[in-house]
Design a protein around this motif. Structure first.
Motif, PDB file in Angstrom:
ATOM      1  N   SER A 257       0.835  -1.197   0.000  1.00 29.63           N
ATOM      2  CA  SER A 257       0.000   0.000   0.000  1.00 29.63           C
ATOM      3  C   SER A 257       0.872   1.251   0.000  1.00 29.63           C
ATOM      4  N   ASP A 258       0.344   2.311  -0.607  1.00 29.08           N
ATOM      5  CA  ASP A 258       1.000   3.620  -0.500  1.00 29.08           C
ATOM      6  C   ASP A 258       0.273   4.487   0.524  1.00 29.08           C
ATOM      7  N   GLY A 259      -0.595   3.888   1.309  1.00 24.25           N
ATOM      8  CA  GLY A 259      -1.382   4.594   2.312  1.00 24.25           C
ATOM      9  C   GLY A 259      -2.822   4.791   1.874  1.00 24.25           C
ATOM     10  N   LEU A 260      -3.050   4.895   0.553  1.00 24.01           N
ATOM     11  CA  LEU A 260      -4.405   5.039   0.019  1.00 24.01           C
ATOM     12  C   LEU A 260      -4.742   3.856  -0.900  1.00 24.01           C
ATOM     13  N   ALA A 261      -3.942   3.627  -1.909  1.00 25.35           N
ATOM     14  CA  ALA A 261      -4.168   2.513  -2.823  1.00 25.35           C
ATOM     15  C   ALA A 261      -3.480   1.260  -2.300  1.00 25.35           C
ATOM     16  N   SER A 262      -4.005   0.097  -2.687  1.00 23.46           N
ATOM     17  CA  SER A 262      -3.376  -1.159  -2.285  1.00 23.46           C
ATOM     18  C   SER A 262      -3.225  -2.078  -3.490  1.00 23.46           C
ATOM     19  N   VAL A 263      -2.243  -2.961  -3.416  1.00 22.60           N
ATOM     20  CA  VAL A 263      -1.966  -3.951  -4.452  1.00 22.60           C
ATOM     21  C   VAL A 263      -1.726  -5.285  -3.761  1.00 22.60           C
ATOM     22  N   SER A 264      -2.326  -6.345  -4.298  1.00 26.99           N
ATOM     23  CA  SER A 264      -2.097  -7.690  -3.787  1.00 26.99           C
ATOM     24  C   SER A 264      -1.476  -8.549  -4.870  1.00 26.99           C
ATOM     25  N   LEU A 265      -0.458  -9.313  -4.486  1.00 22.06           N
ATOM     26  CA  LEU A 265       0.159 -10.304  -5.363  1.00 22.06           C
ATOM     27  C   LEU A 265      -0.193 -11.689  -4.825  1.00 22.06           C
ATOM     28  N   PHE A 266      -0.974 -12.441  -5.605  1.00 21.60           N
ATOM     29  CA  PHE A 266      -1.362 -13.801  -5.238  1.00 21.60           C
ATOM     30  C   PHE A 266      -0.489 -14.773  -6.044  1.00 21.60           C
ATOM     31  N   VAL A 267       0.201 -15.661  -5.335  1.00 16.24           N
ATOM     32  CA  VAL A 267       1.065 -16.631  -6.000  1.00 16.24           C
ATOM     33  C   VAL A 267       0.644 -18.037  -5.583  1.00 16.24           C
TER      34      VAL A 267
END
Length: 320
Positions: A257-267
């Motif tokens: 996260s950058d504090g507002l947006a989030s990213v998830s990496l699923f492996v």
């Protein structure tokens, strides 16, 4: 090739924000966050994303450190979601299933602030855009404008007196609205009892209770590294599900996260029966891409531009 691509495509991080900039944006964000925790309300929330509209009825109660809310979907398949602090229980009446799990979450519904990262002001600037009425309430309009092309922008309507977010737009890099969520009707200090919602949350008779186990881990411990950091995004947490496969095949979720947006990496382990086509998809503000990585299958998903998602996917590497 991937290394060269990342080196060429990763833009330099914006200059650090001044102390005054940091204070301004952090003051606004924390005011909104505290309002989501400290106000009791009942309302109807409408979301428009990717040409699809959905709505839900929300009951939110707070009592000191105790937070509890109920979200009842009004469109699509019936579903009731209860959250008591970090305990989340989802009722699926059509299948008679209840899913109970723990989730780390900074904010409650509607959620904007993903972390109290003090570096948010390095990547976003705040701009006041006046005042408008939403659901019959006066609201301050605040734009959170990204300083680079690696993240989306936001326009937020915060109720004037206390700061509760009553409307939220996610904007692409050209300023076009990708997704919008707003209360169509909202009542503060509604007579909703915390103990009554807690009783409803625990009434699981006649349902099959599922408790998916998420085990905390680190990407490094699972054999993965992001060889080139994506500017502004910090690793927040990493989980695996131990009950779905053998130890060498446990699916992993790595959250940034950058504090507002989030990213998830699923492996997860590559399965030729299920993973037969790499893809890129957009649904409102949410972007996703899938690709094979030797013996593994990656799904990257987040509320960021596709180019940013590709940086994450290209940067993920199996440790030697």
């Amino acid at each position: 090739m991937a290394t060269n691509y990342i080196a060429a495509q990763t833009p330099a991080a914006p200059a650090p924000a001044s102390a005054a900039e940091s204070k301004s944006i952090n003051d606004w964000l924390m005011r909104m966050h505290e309002a989501s925790r400290n106000r009791s309300y009942v309302g109807t929330f409408v979301v428009s994303s990717g040409g699809v509209m959905s709505s839900a009825r929300i009951w939110h109660v707070c009592d000191g450190a105790q937070q509890i809310e109920r979200v009842e979907t009004l469109t699509g398949a019936p579903r009731s979601i209860f959250r008591h602090n970090d305990n989340v229980v989802t009722f699926l009446p059509e299948s008679k299933v209840v899913r109970s799990e723990k989730r780390e979450s900074l904010g409650l519904f509607p959620e904007l602030l993903k972390s109290t990262d003090s570096h948010i002001a390095d990547f976003y600037k705040v701009k006041q855009e006046g005042r408008e009425r939403v659901a019959g309430l006066d609201a301050d309009v605040i734009a959170l404008v990204p300083k680079d092309k690696m993240r989306f922008g936001y326009r937020v309507w915060a109720e004037h007196k206390k700061g509760l977010v009553v409307k939220l737009q996610t904007l692409d890099t050209d300023g076009t609205v990708l997704e919008q969520a707003a209360f169509s009707e909202l009542q503060f200090d509604a007579p909703v009892k915390l103990d009554k919602l807690a009783q409803m949350m625990n009434k699981v008779e006649g349902y099959r209770v599922e408790k998916p186990e998420l085990v905390k881990t680190t990407a490094s411990a699972e054999g993965w590294v992001l060889k080139t950091p994506v500017a502004g995004f910090q690793p927040m947490s990493c989980y695996k599900r131990p009950d779905t496969a053998q130890s060498q095949g446990e699916p992993m979720q790595w959250i940034f996260s950058d504090g507002l947006a989030s990213v998830s990496l699923f492996v997860e382990p590559f399965d030729s029966q299920r993973h037969n086509k790499e893809s890129k998809l957009s649904m409102g503000a949410t972007q996703s891409l899938t690709r094979r990585m030797d013996a593994f299958w990656l799904t990257a998903m987040g509320e960021v531009p596709m180019s940013t998602l590709r940086l994450f996917a290209d940067g993920l590497e199996r440790k030697k």
